[in-house]
Design an enzyme around this catalytic site. Sequence first.
Site, PDB file in Angstrom:
ATOM      1  N   GLU A 109     -34.580 -30.324  -4.803  1.00  0.00           N
ATOM      2  CA  GLU A 109     -34.690 -28.902  -5.101  1.00  0.00           C
ATOM      3  C   GLU A 109     -33.871 -28.580  -6.347  1.00  0.00           C
ATOM      4  O   GLU A 109     -32.673 -28.316  -6.244  1.00  0.00           O
ATOM      5  CB  GLU A 109     -34.248 -28.050  -3.909  1.00  0.00           C
ATOM      6  N   HIS A 165     -28.495 -27.940   1.839  1.00  0.00           N
ATOM      7  CA  HIS A 165     -29.315 -27.054   1.011  1.00  0.00           C
ATOM      8  C   HIS A 165     -28.446 -26.421  -0.075  1.00  0.00           C
ATOM      9  O   HIS A 165     -27.260 -26.161   0.129  1.00  0.00           O
ATOM     10  CB  HIS A 165     -29.960 -25.970   1.876  1.00  0.00           C
TER      11      HIS A 165
END
Length: 251
Positions: free
Chosen positions: A167, A99
Amino acid sequence: MWDQKWVIGNWKMNGRLQNNNALMHRFRIHPTAERVLIGLAAPTVYLLQLHNAMQIVLNNRILTCAQDVSRFPNNGAYTGEVSAEMLADTGTDIVLIGHSERSLYFGEKNEIQRRKMENVLNVGLIPLLCVGESLEEREAGKEHEVIAHQLSILQGLDTKNIAVAYEPVWAIGTGKVATVEQIADMHAFIYKEILSLCGSDVKIRVLYGGSVKADNAADIFAVPYVDGALVGGASLSYDSFTAIISAAQNA
Protein backbone atom coordinates in the site's frame (compact mmCIF):
# COMPACT_ATOMS: atom_id res chain seq x y z
CA MET A 1 -6.82 -20.09 -1.01
CA TRP A 2 -3.17 -19.69 -1.96
CA ASP A 3 -3.84 -19.92 -5.69
CA GLN A 4 -6.82 -17.54 -5.73
CA LYS A 5 -6.98 -13.80 -6.22
CA TRP A 6 -7.71 -12.14 -2.87
CA VAL A 7 -10.07 -9.19 -2.52
CA ILE A 8 -10.13 -7.92 1.06
CA GLY A 9 -12.34 -4.98 1.97
CA ASN A 10 -11.10 -2.80 4.82
CA TRP A 11 -14.00 -0.89 6.35
CA LYS A 12 -11.69 1.03 8.69
CA MET A 13 -13.77 2.86 11.34
CA ASN A 14 -17.06 2.49 9.48
CA GLY A 15 -20.20 0.37 9.79
CA ARG A 16 -23.38 0.12 11.85
CA LEU A 17 -25.37 -2.98 12.80
CA GLN A 18 -28.31 -2.32 10.51
CA ASN A 19 -26.19 -1.27 7.54
CA ASN A 20 -23.93 -4.29 7.95
CA ASN A 21 -26.89 -6.68 7.87
CA ALA A 22 -28.29 -5.00 4.78
CA LEU A 23 -24.95 -5.36 3.00
CA MET A 24 -24.62 -9.03 3.92
CA HIS A 25 -28.09 -9.76 2.58
CA ARG A 26 -27.25 -8.03 -0.70
CA PHE A 27 -24.32 -10.41 -1.09
CA ARG A 28 -26.79 -13.30 -1.24
CA ILE A 29 -27.56 -12.43 -4.86
CA HIS A 30 -23.94 -12.03 -5.91
CA PRO A 31 -22.76 -15.04 -7.93
CA THR A 32 -20.03 -17.20 -6.45
CA ALA A 33 -16.57 -16.09 -7.55
CA GLU A 34 -14.69 -19.37 -7.35
CA ARG A 35 -11.36 -17.87 -8.38
CA VAL A 36 -11.51 -15.17 -5.71
CA LEU A 37 -11.03 -15.27 -1.94
CA ILE A 38 -13.24 -12.52 -0.53
CA GLY A 39 -12.83 -11.03 2.93
CA LEU A 40 -14.20 -8.11 4.90
CA ALA A 41 -12.18 -6.42 7.65
CA ALA A 42 -14.69 -4.83 9.99
CA PRO A 43 -14.24 -2.98 13.29
CA THR A 44 -13.77 -5.45 16.12
CA VAL A 45 -17.23 -4.88 17.59
CA TYR A 46 -18.83 -6.14 14.37
CA LEU A 47 -16.67 -9.21 13.73
CA LEU A 48 -19.02 -11.69 15.37
CA GLN A 49 -21.99 -10.15 13.58
CA LEU A 50 -20.24 -10.53 10.23
CA HIS A 51 -19.07 -14.05 10.97
CA ASN A 52 -22.57 -15.18 11.91
CA ALA A 53 -24.07 -13.51 8.85
CA MET A 54 -21.50 -15.14 6.61
CA GLN A 55 -22.33 -18.56 8.02
CA ILE A 56 -26.10 -18.18 7.91
CA VAL A 57 -26.62 -15.99 4.86
CA LEU A 58 -23.58 -16.63 2.69
CA ASN A 59 -22.50 -20.18 3.54
CA ASN A 60 -19.02 -18.92 4.44
CA ARG A 61 -18.38 -17.46 0.97
CA ILE A 62 -16.79 -14.39 2.57
CA LEU A 63 -14.08 -14.56 5.23
CA THR A 64 -14.07 -12.51 8.41
CA CYS A 65 -11.01 -10.29 8.77
CA ALA A 66 -9.81 -8.16 11.68
CA GLN A 67 -8.13 -4.78 11.24
CA ASP A 68 -5.68 -5.16 14.12
CA VAL A 69 -4.65 -7.33 17.06
CA SER A 70 -2.90 -6.82 20.37
CA ARG A 71 0.86 -7.09 20.62
CA PHE A 72 0.33 -8.91 23.95
CA PRO A 73 0.02 -12.69 23.56
CA ASN A 74 -2.14 -13.54 26.56
CA ASN A 75 -5.02 -12.26 28.65
CA GLY A 76 -4.07 -9.63 31.18
CA ALA A 77 -4.32 -6.05 32.38
CA TYR A 78 -4.20 -4.45 28.93
CA THR A 79 -7.25 -2.21 28.89
CA GLY A 80 -8.76 -1.80 25.44
CA GLU A 81 -6.68 -4.55 23.82
CA VAL A 82 -8.05 -7.52 21.84
CA SER A 83 -5.90 -10.66 21.76
CA ALA A 84 -5.44 -13.04 18.85
CA GLU A 85 -7.27 -15.72 20.85
CA MET A 86 -10.26 -13.40 21.22
CA LEU A 87 -10.28 -12.74 17.48
CA ALA A 88 -10.25 -16.48 16.88
CA ASP A 89 -13.31 -16.77 19.13
CA THR A 90 -15.20 -14.42 16.78
CA GLY A 91 -14.53 -16.64 13.78
CA THR A 92 -11.90 -14.33 12.33
CA ASP A 93 -9.79 -15.86 9.56
CA ILE A 94 -7.35 -13.11 8.52
CA VAL A 95 -5.79 -10.26 10.53
CA LEU A 96 -4.32 -7.07 9.08
CA ILE A 97 -0.91 -6.24 10.53
CA GLY A 98 0.89 -2.93 10.19
CA HIS A 99 -1.61 -0.96 8.13
CA SER A 100 -0.17 2.45 7.30
CA GLU A 101 -2.78 4.15 9.48
CA ARG A 102 -1.59 2.14 12.48
CA SER A 103 1.93 3.42 11.83
CA LEU A 104 0.78 6.98 11.15
CA TYR A 105 -1.57 7.45 14.10
CA PHE A 106 -0.22 4.98 16.66
CA GLY A 107 3.49 4.88 15.88
CA GLU A 108 3.67 1.12 15.30
CA LYS A 109 7.01 -0.09 13.96
CA ASN A 110 8.65 -3.40 13.09
CA GLU A 111 9.08 -4.73 16.63
CA ILE A 112 5.39 -4.38 17.48
CA GLN A 113 4.31 -5.74 14.11
CA ARG A 114 6.53 -8.79 14.51
CA ARG A 115 4.95 -9.57 17.89
CA LYS A 116 1.50 -9.23 16.38
CA MET A 117 2.44 -11.55 13.50
CA GLU A 118 3.62 -14.20 15.96
CA ASN A 119 0.47 -13.91 18.07
CA VAL A 120 -1.77 -14.35 15.03
CA LEU A 121 0.16 -17.35 13.73
CA ASN A 122 0.19 -18.99 17.17
CA VAL A 123 -3.61 -19.24 17.20
CA GLY A 124 -3.86 -20.49 13.62
CA LEU A 125 -5.03 -17.30 11.93
CA ILE A 126 -3.55 -15.73 8.79
CA PRO A 127 -1.68 -12.43 9.12
CA LEU A 128 -1.81 -9.99 6.22
CA LEU A 129 1.23 -7.75 6.56
CA CYS A 130 0.87 -4.26 5.10
CA VAL A 131 3.94 -2.49 3.73
CA GLY A 132 4.45 0.73 1.82
CA GLU A 133 6.51 3.87 1.37
CA SER A 134 5.66 7.54 1.81
CA LEU A 135 5.81 10.10 -0.99
CA GLU A 136 9.02 11.52 0.46
CA GLU A 137 10.66 8.09 0.54
CA ARG A 138 9.66 7.37 -3.06
CA GLU A 139 10.87 10.74 -4.30
CA ALA A 140 14.19 10.06 -2.56
CA GLY A 141 14.48 6.73 -4.39
CA LYS A 142 14.30 4.75 -1.14
CA GLU A 143 11.16 2.71 -1.83
CA HIS A 144 12.99 -0.63 -2.13
CA GLU A 145 15.06 0.04 0.99
CA VAL A 146 11.96 0.96 2.99
CA ILE A 147 9.98 -2.09 1.88
CA ALA A 148 12.91 -4.43 2.52
CA HIS A 149 13.13 -3.14 6.09
CA GLN A 150 9.40 -3.62 6.65
CA LEU A 151 9.50 -7.15 5.21
CA SER A 152 12.45 -8.12 7.40
CA ILE A 153 10.05 -9.09 10.22
CA LEU A 154 9.08 -12.15 8.15
CA GLN A 155 12.46 -13.78 8.65
CA GLY A 156 12.30 -16.78 10.95
CA LEU A 157 8.52 -16.91 11.22
CA ASP A 158 7.11 -20.40 11.64
CA THR A 159 4.97 -20.41 8.51
CA LYS A 160 5.18 -21.29 4.85
CA ASN A 161 2.25 -19.09 3.85
CA ILE A 162 2.95 -15.36 3.48
CA ALA A 163 0.35 -12.72 2.62
CA VAL A 164 1.45 -9.12 2.09
CA ALA A 165 -0.41 -6.01 0.97
CA TYR A 166 1.62 -3.34 -0.78
CA GLU A 167 0.00 0.00 0.00
CA PRO A 168 1.96 3.02 -1.22
CA VAL A 169 1.08 5.54 1.47
CA TRP A 170 0.99 8.37 -1.05
CA ALA A 171 -1.81 6.61 -2.96
CA ILE A 172 -4.16 5.89 -0.04
CA GLY A 173 -7.20 8.12 0.18
CA THR A 174 -5.59 10.66 -2.15
CA GLY A 175 -7.13 9.53 -5.42
CA LYS A 176 -3.62 8.89 -6.76
CA VAL A 177 -2.83 5.49 -8.19
CA ALA A 178 0.63 4.14 -8.84
CA THR A 179 1.41 3.48 -12.48
CA VAL A 180 1.29 -0.06 -13.82
CA GLU A 181 5.08 0.04 -14.07
CA GLN A 182 5.47 1.15 -10.44
CA ILE A 183 3.10 -1.56 -9.20
CA ALA A 184 4.84 -4.25 -11.25
CA ASP A 185 8.26 -3.17 -9.98
CA MET A 186 7.26 -3.16 -6.32
CA HIS A 187 5.33 -6.44 -6.42
CA ALA A 188 8.21 -8.22 -8.17
CA PHE A 189 10.59 -6.79 -5.55
CA ILE A 190 8.34 -7.95 -2.71
CA TYR A 191 8.15 -11.47 -4.16
CA LYS A 192 11.94 -11.58 -4.44
CA GLU A 193 12.42 -10.37 -0.86
CA ILE A 194 9.93 -12.88 0.57
CA LEU A 195 11.61 -15.77 -1.23
CA SER A 196 14.98 -14.61 0.09
CA LEU A 197 13.70 -14.30 3.67
CA CYS A 198 11.41 -17.34 3.84
CA GLY A 199 12.70 -19.87 1.32
CA SER A 200 11.68 -21.01 -2.13
CA ASP A 201 8.90 -23.33 -0.94
CA VAL A 202 6.81 -20.57 0.64
CA LYS A 203 3.34 -19.82 -0.73
CA ILE A 204 2.86 -16.12 -1.41
CA ARG A 205 0.00 -13.70 -2.00
CA VAL A 206 0.87 -10.04 -2.62
CA LEU A 207 -2.10 -7.67 -2.77
CA TYR A 208 -2.16 -4.10 -4.04
CA GLY A 209 -3.72 -1.56 -1.71
CA GLY A 210 -3.49 1.93 -3.19
CA SER A 211 -6.91 3.43 -4.00
CA VAL A 212 -8.31 0.39 -5.81
CA LYS A 213 -11.62 1.26 -7.45
CA ALA A 214 -14.11 -0.41 -9.76
CA ASP A 215 -12.75 1.54 -12.73
CA ASN A 216 -9.07 0.64 -12.25
CA ALA A 217 -9.27 -2.86 -10.74
CA ALA A 218 -9.04 -4.78 -14.02
CA ASP A 219 -5.86 -2.95 -15.03
CA ILE A 220 -4.32 -3.55 -11.60
CA PHE A 221 -5.18 -7.27 -11.58
CA ALA A 222 -3.50 -7.65 -14.97
CA VAL A 223 -0.14 -6.56 -13.54
CA PRO A 224 2.36 -9.41 -12.96
CA TYR A 225 2.73 -10.51 -9.32
CA VAL A 226 -0.50 -8.78 -8.27
CA ASP A 227 -2.47 -11.48 -6.45
CA GLY A 228 -5.41 -9.34 -5.38
CA ALA A 229 -6.38 -6.10 -3.69
CA LEU A 230 -6.80 -4.59 -0.26
CA VAL A 231 -9.74 -2.27 -0.86
CA GLY A 232 -10.54 0.73 1.33
CA GLY A 233 -13.41 3.13 0.69
CA ALA A 234 -14.77 1.20 -2.28
CA SER A 235 -15.51 -1.78 0.00
CA LEU A 236 -18.23 0.25 1.74
CA SER A 237 -20.29 0.25 -1.46
CA TYR A 238 -21.85 -3.04 -2.55
CA ASP A 239 -21.78 -2.06 -6.22
CA SER A 240 -18.16 -0.91 -6.18
CA PHE A 241 -16.88 -3.84 -4.14
CA THR A 242 -18.64 -6.48 -6.22
CA ALA A 243 -17.34 -4.83 -9.40
CA ILE A 244 -13.81 -5.24 -8.04
CA ILE A 245 -14.55 -8.88 -7.17
CA SER A 246 -15.81 -9.46 -10.72
CA ALA A 247 -12.63 -7.89 -12.12
CA ALA A 248 -10.57 -10.31 -10.03
CA GLN A 249 -12.68 -13.27 -11.14
CA ASN A 250 -12.10 -12.34 -14.78
CA ALA A 251 -8.40 -11.55 -14.45
